[in-house]
Design a protein around this motif. Structure first.
Motif, PDB file in Angstrom:
ATOM      1  N   ALA A  58       0.839  -1.195   0.000  1.00  0.00           N
ATOM      2  CA  ALA A  58       0.000   0.000   0.000  1.00  0.00           C
ATOM      3  C   ALA A  58       0.879   1.252   0.000  1.00  0.00           C
ATOM      4  O   ALA A  58       1.898   1.311   0.693  1.00  0.00           O
ATOM      5  CB  ALA A  58      -0.920   0.000   1.216  1.00  0.00           C
ATOM      6  N   GLY A  59       0.464   2.224  -0.829  1.00  0.00           N
ATOM      7  CA  GLY A  59       1.250   3.436  -0.984  1.00  0.00           C
ATOM      8  C   GLY A  59       2.244   3.372  -2.119  1.00  0.00           C
ATOM      9  O   GLY A  59       2.822   4.403  -2.493  1.00  0.00           O
ATOM     10  N   GLY A  60       2.427   2.191  -2.672  1.00  0.00           N
ATOM     11  CA  GLY A  60       3.376   2.020  -3.753  1.00  0.00           C
ATOM     12  C   GLY A  60       2.790   2.350  -5.109  1.00  0.00           C
ATOM     13  O   GLY A  60       1.642   2.810  -5.217  1.00  0.00           O
ATOM     14  N   SER A  61       3.583   2.106  -6.132  1.00  0.00           N
ATOM     15  CA  SER A  61       3.187   2.439  -7.499  1.00  0.00           C
ATOM     16  C   SER A  61       3.406   1.257  -8.433  1.00  0.00           C
ATOM     17  O   SER A  61       4.301   0.437  -8.206  1.00  0.00           O
ATOM     18  CB  SER A  61       4.014   3.624  -8.020  1.00  0.00           C
ATOM     19  OG  SER A  61       3.810   4.783  -7.253  1.00  0.00           O
ATOM     20  N   LEU A  62       2.575   1.210  -9.456  1.00  0.00           N
ATOM     21  CA  LEU A  62       2.722   0.240 -10.523  1.00  0.00           C
ATOM     22  C   LEU A  62       2.310   0.912 -11.819  1.00  0.00           C
ATOM     23  O   LEU A  62       1.532   1.879 -11.808  1.00  0.00           O
ATOM     24  CB  LEU A  62       1.834  -0.983 -10.304  1.00  0.00           C
ATOM     25  CG  LEU A  62       2.254  -2.016  -9.266  1.00  0.00           C
ATOM     26  CD1 LEU A  62       1.138  -3.051  -9.095  1.00  0.00           C
ATOM     27  CD2 LEU A  62       3.547  -2.692  -9.636  1.00  0.00           C
ATOM     28  N   ASP A 119     -15.498  -3.880 -30.040  1.00  0.00           N
ATOM     29  CA  ASP A 119     -14.735  -3.874 -28.790  1.00  0.00           C
ATOM     30  C   ASP A 119     -13.725  -5.010 -28.732  1.00  0.00           C
ATOM     31  O   ASP A 119     -14.059  -6.163 -29.030  1.00  0.00           O
ATOM     32  CB  ASP A 119     -15.695  -4.028 -27.592  1.00  0.00           C
ATOM     33  CG  ASP A 119     -15.918  -2.718 -26.870  1.00  0.00           C
ATOM     34  OD1 ASP A 119     -16.790  -2.693 -25.987  1.00  0.00           O
ATOM     35  OD2 ASP A 119     -15.220  -1.734 -27.172  1.00  0.00           O
ATOM     36  N   TYR A 120     -12.522  -4.687 -28.310  1.00  0.00           N
ATOM     37  CA  TYR A 120     -11.505  -5.693 -28.040  1.00  0.00           C
ATOM     38  C   TYR A 120     -11.017  -5.516 -26.613  1.00  0.00           C
ATOM     39  O   TYR A 120     -10.952  -4.386 -26.095  1.00  0.00           O
ATOM     40  CB  TYR A 120     -10.336  -5.564 -29.006  1.00  0.00           C
ATOM     41  CG  TYR A 120     -10.698  -5.941 -30.432  1.00  0.00           C
ATOM     42  CD1 TYR A 120     -11.087  -4.966 -31.333  1.00  0.00           C
ATOM     43  CD2 TYR A 120     -10.658  -7.267 -30.852  1.00  0.00           C
ATOM     44  CE1 TYR A 120     -11.428  -5.297 -32.643  1.00  0.00           C
ATOM     45  CE2 TYR A 120     -11.002  -7.613 -32.145  1.00  0.00           C
ATOM     46  CZ  TYR A 120     -11.388  -6.625 -33.039  1.00  0.00           C
ATOM     47  OH  TYR A 120     -11.740  -6.962 -34.321  1.00  0.00           O
ATOM     48  N   TRP A 121     -10.659  -6.641 -25.986  1.00  0.00           N
ATOM     49  CA  TRP A 121     -10.205  -6.642 -24.599  1.00  0.00           C
ATOM     50  C   TRP A 121      -8.871  -7.367 -24.480  1.00  0.00           C
ATOM     51  O   TRP A 121      -8.606  -8.343 -25.200  1.00  0.00           O
ATOM     52  CB  TRP A 121     -11.230  -7.348 -23.706  1.00  0.00           C
ATOM     53  CG  TRP A 121     -12.526  -6.606 -23.581  1.00  0.00           C
ATOM     54  CD1 TRP A 121     -13.617  -6.725 -24.382  1.00  0.00           C
ATOM     55  CD2 TRP A 121     -12.849  -5.621 -22.600  1.00  0.00           C
ATOM     56  NE1 TRP A 121     -14.601  -5.865 -23.964  1.00  0.00           N
ATOM     57  CE2 TRP A 121     -14.164  -5.181 -22.868  1.00  0.00           C
ATOM     58  CE3 TRP A 121     -12.166  -5.063 -21.517  1.00  0.00           C
ATOM     59  CZ2 TRP A 121     -14.802  -4.211 -22.099  1.00  0.00           C
ATOM     60  CZ3 TRP A 121     -12.808  -4.109 -20.748  1.00  0.00           C
ATOM     61  CH2 TRP A 121     -14.108  -3.683 -21.043  1.00  0.00           C
ATOM     62  N   GLY A 122      -8.049  -6.869 -23.551  1.00  0.00           N
ATOM     63  CA  GLY A 122      -6.831  -7.572 -23.226  1.00  0.00           C
ATOM     64  C   GLY A 122      -7.121  -8.791 -22.371  1.00  0.00           C
ATOM     65  O   GLY A 122      -8.267  -9.022 -21.952  1.00  0.00           O
ATOM     66  N   GLN A 123      -6.079  -9.549 -22.096  1.00  0.00           N
ATOM     67  CA  GLN A 123      -6.244 -10.802 -21.358  1.00  0.00           C
ATOM     68  C   GLN A 123      -6.375 -10.582 -19.854  1.00  0.00           C
ATOM     69  O   GLN A 123      -6.770 -11.493 -19.131  1.00  0.00           O
ATOM     70  CB  GLN A 123      -5.047 -11.735 -21.640  1.00  0.00           C
ATOM     71  CG  GLN A 123      -3.772 -11.396 -20.888  1.00  0.00           C
ATOM     72  CD  GLN A 123      -2.967 -10.276 -21.513  1.00  0.00           C
ATOM     73  OE1 GLN A 123      -3.406  -9.582 -22.441  1.00  0.00           O
ATOM     74  NE2 GLN A 123      -1.737 -10.099 -21.013  1.00  0.00           N
ATOM     75  N   GLY A 124      -6.076  -9.395 -19.400  1.00  0.00           N
ATOM     76  CA  GLY A 124      -6.162  -9.090 -17.983  1.00  0.00           C
ATOM     77  C   GLY A 124      -4.818  -9.277 -17.289  1.00  0.00           C
ATOM     78  O   GLY A 124      -4.064 -10.196 -17.616  1.00  0.00           O
ATOM     79  N   THR A 125      -4.530  -8.391 -16.368  1.00  0.00           N
ATOM     80  CA  THR A 125      -3.300  -8.494 -15.590  1.00  0.00           C
ATOM     81  C   THR A 125      -3.633  -8.236 -14.124  1.00  0.00           C
ATOM     82  O   THR A 125      -4.397  -7.327 -13.803  1.00  0.00           O
ATOM     83  CB  THR A 125      -2.223  -7.519 -16.109  1.00  0.00           C
ATOM     84  OG1 THR A 125      -0.996  -7.731 -15.407  1.00  0.00           O
ATOM     85  CG2 THR A 125      -2.645  -6.065 -15.953  1.00  0.00           C
ATOM     86  N   GLN A 126      -3.075  -9.053 -13.257  1.00  0.00           N
ATOM     87  CA  GLN A 126      -3.397  -8.978 -11.826  1.00  0.00           C
ATOM     88  C   GLN A 126      -2.592  -7.873 -11.143  1.00  0.00           C
ATOM     89  O   GLN A 126      -1.380  -7.772 -11.313  1.00  0.00           O
ATOM     90  CB  GLN A 126      -3.097 -10.312 -11.146  1.00  0.00           C
ATOM     91  CG  GLN A 126      -3.351 -10.325  -9.648  1.00  0.00           C
ATOM     92  CD  GLN A 126      -4.830 -10.271  -9.298  1.00  0.00           C
ATOM     93  OE1 GLN A 126      -5.648 -10.954  -9.895  1.00  0.00           O
ATOM     94  NE2 GLN A 126      -5.187  -9.417  -8.337  1.00  0.00           N
ATOM     95  N   VAL A 127      -3.302  -7.074 -10.384  1.00  0.00           N
ATOM     96  CA  VAL A 127      -2.676  -6.081  -9.505  1.00  0.00           C
ATOM     97  C   VAL A 127      -3.096  -6.421  -8.075  1.00  0.00           C
ATOM     98  O   VAL A 127      -4.299  -6.494  -7.785  1.00  0.00           O
ATOM     99  CB  VAL A 127      -3.115  -4.652  -9.875  1.00  0.00           C
ATOM    100  CG1 VAL A 127      -2.641  -3.664  -8.818  1.00  0.00           C
ATOM    101  CG2 VAL A 127      -2.575  -4.267 -11.243  1.00  0.00           C
ATOM    102  N   THR A 128      -2.116  -6.635  -7.221  1.00  0.00           N
ATOM    103  CA  THR A 128      -2.388  -6.965  -5.823  1.00  0.00           C
ATOM    104  C   THR A 128      -1.674  -5.974  -4.934  1.00  0.00           C
ATOM    105  O   THR A 128      -0.462  -5.778  -5.063  1.00  0.00           O
ATOM    106  CB  THR A 128      -1.929  -8.388  -5.492  1.00  0.00           C
ATOM    107  OG1 THR A 128      -2.573  -9.316  -6.370  1.00  0.00           O
ATOM    108  CG2 THR A 128      -2.283  -8.748  -4.057  1.00  0.00           C
ATOM    109  N   VAL A 129      -2.439  -5.347  -4.050  1.00  0.00           N
ATOM    110  CA  VAL A 129      -1.889  -4.355  -3.134  1.00  0.00           C
ATOM    111  C   VAL A 129      -2.034  -4.885  -1.720  1.00  0.00           C
ATOM    112  O   VAL A 129      -3.160  -5.127  -1.246  1.00  0.00           O
ATOM    113  CB  VAL A 129      -2.606  -3.001  -3.279  1.00  0.00           C
ATOM    114  CG1 VAL A 129      -1.933  -1.951  -2.391  1.00  0.00           C
ATOM    115  CG2 VAL A 129      -2.619  -2.544  -4.730  1.00  0.00           C
ATOM    116  N   SER A 130      -0.931  -5.071  -1.050  1.00  0.00           N
ATOM    117  CA  SER A 130      -0.961  -5.593   0.313  1.00  0.00           C
ATOM    118  C   SER A 130      -0.983  -4.445   1.316  1.00  0.00           C
ATOM    119  O   SER A 130      -0.419  -3.382   1.081  1.00  0.00           O
ATOM    120  CB  SER A 130       0.255  -6.478   0.574  1.00  0.00           C
ATOM    121  OG  SER A 130       1.435  -5.725   0.456  1.00  0.00           O
ATOM    122  N   SER A 131      -1.632  -4.695   2.434  1.00  0.00           N
ATOM    123  CA  SER A 131      -1.753  -3.641   3.457  1.00  0.00           C
ATOM    124  C   SER A 131      -0.600  -3.692   4.445  1.00  0.00           C
ATOM    125  O   SER A 131       0.204  -4.595   4.445  1.00  0.00           O
ATOM    126  CB  SER A 131      -3.076  -3.798   4.194  1.00  0.00           C
ATOM    127  OG  SER A 131      -3.170  -5.083   4.754  1.00  0.00           O
TER     128      SER A 131
END
Length: 120
Positions: free
Chosen positions: A14-18, A108-120
């Motif tokens: 948490a507080g970080g950047s991606l 419409d086209y969509w990407g495959q999705g990418t996971q973003v996980t933010v830990s506390s």
């Protein structure tokens, strides 16, 4: 056909950047608004941000002031810089590109999705 290839994402405190990027390739005439959406388990996909070909941006209230969407029209690529991340930002992020083939409506086209996980 158009392919959207996403990159970026991962695990951050948490507080970080991606940062995320999404490159479109294939048969492209014109791409209208490009955008990022996200979907958490058990929840509907929601808008994060969009950007027009002219650079006009739109953000969900929950990310305003923290996320920045940008676009390189020459590369058919859209970016999402995410700062001050919060645990509630944890989700799968999807790139979206409505492609105009001169049919009177975009496809419409969509990407495959990418996971973003933010830990506390």
């Amino acid at each position: 056909q158009v392919q959207l290839v996403e990159s970026g994402g991962g695990l951050v405190q948490a507080g970080g950047s991606l940062s995320l990027s999404c490159a479109a390739s294939g048969t492209i005439f014109r791409i209208n608004d490009m955008g990022w959406y996200r979907s958490a388990p058990g929840e509907q996909r929601e808008l994060v941000a969009t950007i027009s070909s002219g650079g006009t941006t739109n953000y969900a209230d929950s990310v305003k002031g923290r996320f920045t969407i940008s676009r390189d029209n020459g590369k058919n690529t859209v970016y999402l810089q995410m700062n001050d991340l919060k645990p509630e930002d944890t989700s799968v992020y999807y790139c979206n590109a409505p492609v105009d083939y001169g049919l009177g409506y975009p496809i419409d086209y969509w990407g495959q999705g990418t996971q973003v996980t933010v830990s506390s």
